[in-house]
Write an enzyme that holds these catalytic residues in place. Structure first.
Site, mmCIF file in Angstrom:
data_model
loop_
_atom_site.group_PDB
_atom_site.id
_atom_site.type_symbol
_atom_site.label_atom_id
_atom_site.label_comp_id
_atom_site.label_asym_id
_atom_site.label_seq_id
_atom_site.Cartn_x
_atom_site.Cartn_y
_atom_site.Cartn_z
ATOM 1 C CD GLU A 58 -46.805 57.518 0.756
ATOM 2 O OE1 GLU A 58 -46.731 58.746 0.769
ATOM 3 O OE2 GLU A 58 -47.758 56.886 1.265
ATOM 4 N NE ARG B 218 -42.059 67.412 6.022
ATOM 5 C CZ ARG B 218 -43.027 67.011 5.211
ATOM 6 N NH1 ARG B 218 -44.164 67.694 5.154
ATOM 7 N NH2 ARG B 218 -42.876 65.942 4.464
ATOM 8 N NE ARG C 246 -46.280 64.908 -3.043
ATOM 9 C CZ ARG C 246 -47.039 63.973 -2.463
ATOM 10 N NH1 ARG C 246 -48.004 63.383 -3.151
ATOM 11 N NH2 ARG C 246 -46.823 63.616 -1.209
HETATM 12 C C1 MV4 Z 1 -52.133 51.384 7.130
HETATM 13 C C2 MV4 Z 1 -51.699 51.306 8.467
HETATM 14 C C3 MV4 Z 1 -51.680 50.072 9.073
HETATM 15 N N1 MV4 Z 1 -52.104 48.989 8.384
HETATM 16 N N2 MV4 Z 1 -52.531 50.270 6.505
HETATM 17 C C4 MV4 Z 1 -51.953 56.150 6.759
HETATM 18 C C5 MV4 Z 1 -51.885 56.976 5.543
HETATM 19 C C6 MV4 Z 1 -52.360 56.134 4.446
HETATM 20 N N3 MV4 Z 1 -51.576 56.367 3.288
HETATM 21 C C7 MV4 Z 1 -52.209 54.747 4.941
HETATM 22 N N4 MV4 Z 1 -51.933 54.806 6.330
HETATM 23 C C8 MV4 Z 1 -51.817 53.692 7.089
HETATM 24 N N5 MV4 Z 1 -52.186 52.536 6.481
HETATM 25 C C9 MV4 Z 1 -52.519 49.104 7.142
HETATM 26 N N6 MV4 Z 1 -52.937 48.014 6.492
HETATM 27 C C10 MV4 Z 1 -51.276 52.481 9.099
HETATM 28 C C11 MV4 Z 1 -51.354 53.674 8.410
HETATM 29 C C12 MV4 Z 1 -50.935 54.847 9.150
HETATM 30 C C13 MV4 Z 1 -49.814 55.566 8.773
HETATM 31 C C14 MV4 Z 1 -49.041 55.252 7.660
HETATM 32 C C15 MV4 Z 1 -47.936 55.995 7.326
HETATM 33 C C16 MV4 Z 1 -47.577 57.083 8.099
HETATM 34 C C17 MV4 Z 1 -48.322 57.426 9.182
HETATM 35 C C18 MV4 Z 1 -49.444 56.687 9.548
HETATM 36 C C19 MV4 Z 1 -50.189 57.046 10.669
HETATM 37 C C20 MV4 Z 1 -51.290 56.331 11.011
HETATM 38 C C21 MV4 Z 1 -51.669 55.235 10.253
#
Ligand code: MV4
Length: 458
Positions: A275, A338, A292
Site C-alpha cells: 500500500e 462493493r 493476504r
Molecule cells: C496517512 C495519511 C496522510 N498522511 N499518513 C489511513 C489508513 C492507514 N493505513 C494510514 N492512513 C492514512 N495515513 C500520512 N502520513 C492519510 C491516511 C488516510 C487514508 C489512507 C488510505 C485510504 C484512506 C485514508 C483515509 C483517511 C486517512
C-alpha cells in the site's frame, strides 16, 4: 499439487477460493458457522463442517476448532481468504507445526509486516520511499515535540499495531500534540493490547494506490501493476479500479522495480500488496504491506488475465511462477463496486436480512463474485459484503459506462444495498475526471436521489 484444501473463510471469498481449487483439481473442505448453513460455499464444497456458533470468535476465529477439522479431514493446506485468520502469525505458525501449508507467507513475515513501524523501517532500509517520520515507535514527549516542530504541522500519529485507520490521530498544532498522543495510545492499547505509536508528516489529500505482488519459493517475484483505492468511507473501500489514472508506464516500471527488489530481499512468498500513499506531486510512499489476498484483487485479474488465487495456491504448493514480469501485459481498465447490505440513504446503516429477489447483471466485461441467491439471508454477524461487481472496459470511459449499465441491471430486493450509491458516484464529474483522493466522500457527500431509482424487480 495439493490434494485437499480447507477454506477458513465464508461469503464471497470462500466461493472465490473454492472455484480456484476446483479448476486446479483440488478437493475442498468448507467450514461454516451456525449462521452460514445455507451459504453457497457450503453447498459447493466437497466436504463441509459446522464449527460453531455465529460469532466469529466462536467459529471462524477459533483456531483449535479450525485445526481439528483440518487434521480430521486430512487436508494438505489451509487458505485463509481475507480477514479472520488471514494475517494472524500464530495461526500461520500452528499450521506450520501441523505440517499443513498455510497459503500465505511465513509466520515471521506476517509478524514483521503486522507491526507497522517495523514494516516501514524494513522498507526504508531496502530503498522503498517512506513518508518522513519518527524513527520507529516513540514515547518521549519532549523528543516528539522537537521532531514535530522540526518537521512542521500537520503530523499524524499512528498505532504500530494498527492499520486500516484504527488508532490514528491528525495533529494540526503543538498545543494538541500531548493530549492527542495520550488518546492515540489509550485507543491503541484498548484495541490491540499494544500502545506503541509512531509519527509522520501528514499528507493532506493523498491517493491510496497499491501494488499487487506475487512471489514463489524459488526467488521469482512479479508485480501485476497497481490499483487505485482512494474512494473509501471511514476506511472501508467502496470502489476500486486498475490501473490508476495518475500512474504512467514509466512510474509503474520505476515503482514496480523498487517494490520487487524489496519483496525479494525480505524473502516474501505468495500474494501480497504494497500500500502506498501518493501526494499531489505524484510521489509515492510506502504505507503498509498486506500479506493476504485482498477483496479488490479482482480488478488486477481483469486487466492482466491472471488468476491470482490459482497462482497463490500454486506457489504455496511449491510451483515456480509460470510467467515473468515481461509476460505480464496490462490491458484496458477495470472497476470493482462493493455491493454491501447497507442503506446509503441512512448513513450506510447495515441492512442484514433475507434477499427476496436477485437478478445478477451479465453481458460483455461483467463479472460477479457473490455468494448471494434468492432466499439467502445475510447474517448480521459478519461484514456486509453481498457481492462484488467487477467490470472490464477497453479504457476507463468504457469501464464506467459498462459499470453503469451493469448496476442498472442488478436487481436485489428484500434488503438495502449500496447499488444506488455507486450509481450516484459514477455520475460525479470529479470521479469521471479522475479527481479523487481519500477525502473524496467528505468533499462530495453522497446525496440520495430525489426520486428513487427503480432497478429491475426480481
Ligand atoms: C496517512 C495519511 C496522510 N498522511 N499518513 C489511513 C489508513 C492507514 N493505513 C494510514 N492512513 C492514512 N495515513 C500520512 N502520513 C492519510 C491516511 C488516510 C487514508 C489512507 C488510505 C485510504 C484512506 C485514508 C483515509 C483517511 C486517512
Amino acid at each position: 499439487m495439493f490434494n485437499k484444501v480447507l477454506i477458513a473463510n465464508r461469503g464471497e471469498i470462500a466461493l472465490r477460493v473454492l472455484r480456484a481449487c476446483q479448476e486446479l483439481g483440488i478437493k475442498t473442505v468448507a467450514i461454516y458457522s451456525q449462521a452460514d448453513e445455507d451459504s453457497l460455499h457450503v453447498q459447493f464444497a466437497d466436504e463441509a463442517y459446522c464449527i460453531g456458533e455465529a460469532p466469529a470468535a466462536k467459529s471462524y476465529l477459533n483456531i483449535p476448532k479450525v485445526m481439528s477439522i483440518a487434521v480430521m479431514a486430512k487436508v494438505d493446506a489451509i487458505h485463509p481468504g481475507y480477514g479472520f485468520l488471514a494475517e494472524n502469525p500464530d495461526f500461520a505458525r500452528i499450521c506450520e507445526e501441523h505440517h499443513i501449508k498455510f497459503i500465505g507467507p511465513s509466520a515471521e513475515i506476517i509478524e514483521k509486516m503486522g507491526d507497522k513501524a517495523t514494516a516501514k523501517k524494513t522498507m526504508d532500509a531496502l530503498g522503498v520511499p517512506v513518508i518522513k517520520g519518527t524513527d520507529g515507535t516513540v514515547s518521549d514527549i519532549e523528543l516528539i515535540k522537537q521532531w514535530a516542530k522540526l518537521t512542521g504541522f500537520p503530523v499524524i500519529i499512528k498505532a504500530t499495531a494498527g492499520g486500516g485507520g484504527k488508532g490514528m490521530r491528525v495533529v494540526r498544532s503543538e498545543s494538541e500534540l500531548e493530549s492527542q498522543l495520550e488518546m492515540a495510545r489509550t485507543e491503541a492499547q484498548a484495541a490491540f493490547s499494544n500502545d506503541g505509536v509512531y509519527l509522520e508528516k501528514y499528507l493532506e489529500n493523498p491517493r491510496h494506490i497499491e501494488f499487487q505482488v506475487l512471489a514463489d519459493e524459488h526467488g521469482n517475484v512479479v508485480h501485476i501493476g497497481e490499483r487505485e483505492c482512494s474512494v473509501q468511507r471511514r476506511h472501508q473501500k467502496l470502489l476500486e479500479e486498475a490501473p490508476s489514472i495518475v500512474m504512467t508506464d514509466e512510474t509503474r516500471e520505476k515503482m514496480g522495480s523498487v517494490v520487487l527488489k524489496a519483496i525479494r530481499k525480505i524473502g516474501y512468498t505468495g500474494a501480497g500488496t504494497i500500500e502506498l500513499l501518493c501526494d499531489g506531486d505524484h510521489n509515492f510512499y510506502f504505507m503498509e504491506m498486506n500479506t493476504r489476498i485482498q477483496v479488490e484483487h479482482t480488478v488486477s485479474e481483469m486487466i492482466s488475465g491472471i488468476d491470482l488465487v490459482k497462482e497463490q495456491i500454486k506457489v504455496a504448493a511449491g510451483h515456480p511462477l509460470s510467467f515473468t514480469q515481461d509476460d505480464i501485459k496490462l490491458t484496458g481498465h477495470a472497476i470493482e463496486c462493493r455491493i454491501n447490505a447497507e442503506n446509503p440513504d441512512l448513513d450506510f446503516r447495515p441492512s442484514p436480512g433475507t434477499i427476496e429477489g436477485y437478478i445478477a447483471p451479465g453481458g460483455p466485461g461483467v463479472r460477479i463474485d457473490s455468494h448471494a441467491y434468492p432466499g439467502y439471508t445475510i447474517p448480521p454477524f459478519y461484514d456486509s459484503l453481498v457481492g462484488k461487481l467487477v467490470v472490464w472496459g477497453a479504457n476507463r470511459q468504457e469501464a464506467i459506462e459498462r459499470t453503469k449499465r451493469a448496476l442498472a441491471e442488478y436487481g436485489i430486493t428484500g434488503i438495502d444495498t449500496t447499488i444506488g450509491f455507486h450509481q450516484w458516484l459514477l455520475e460525479q464529474p470529479d470521479f469521471v475526471d479522475g479527481n479523487i483522493s481519500t477525502n473524496f466522500l467528505t468533499e462530495h457527500p453522497y446525496q440520495p436521489p430525489v426520486l428513487p431509482t427503480t432497478g429491475p424487480t426480481p
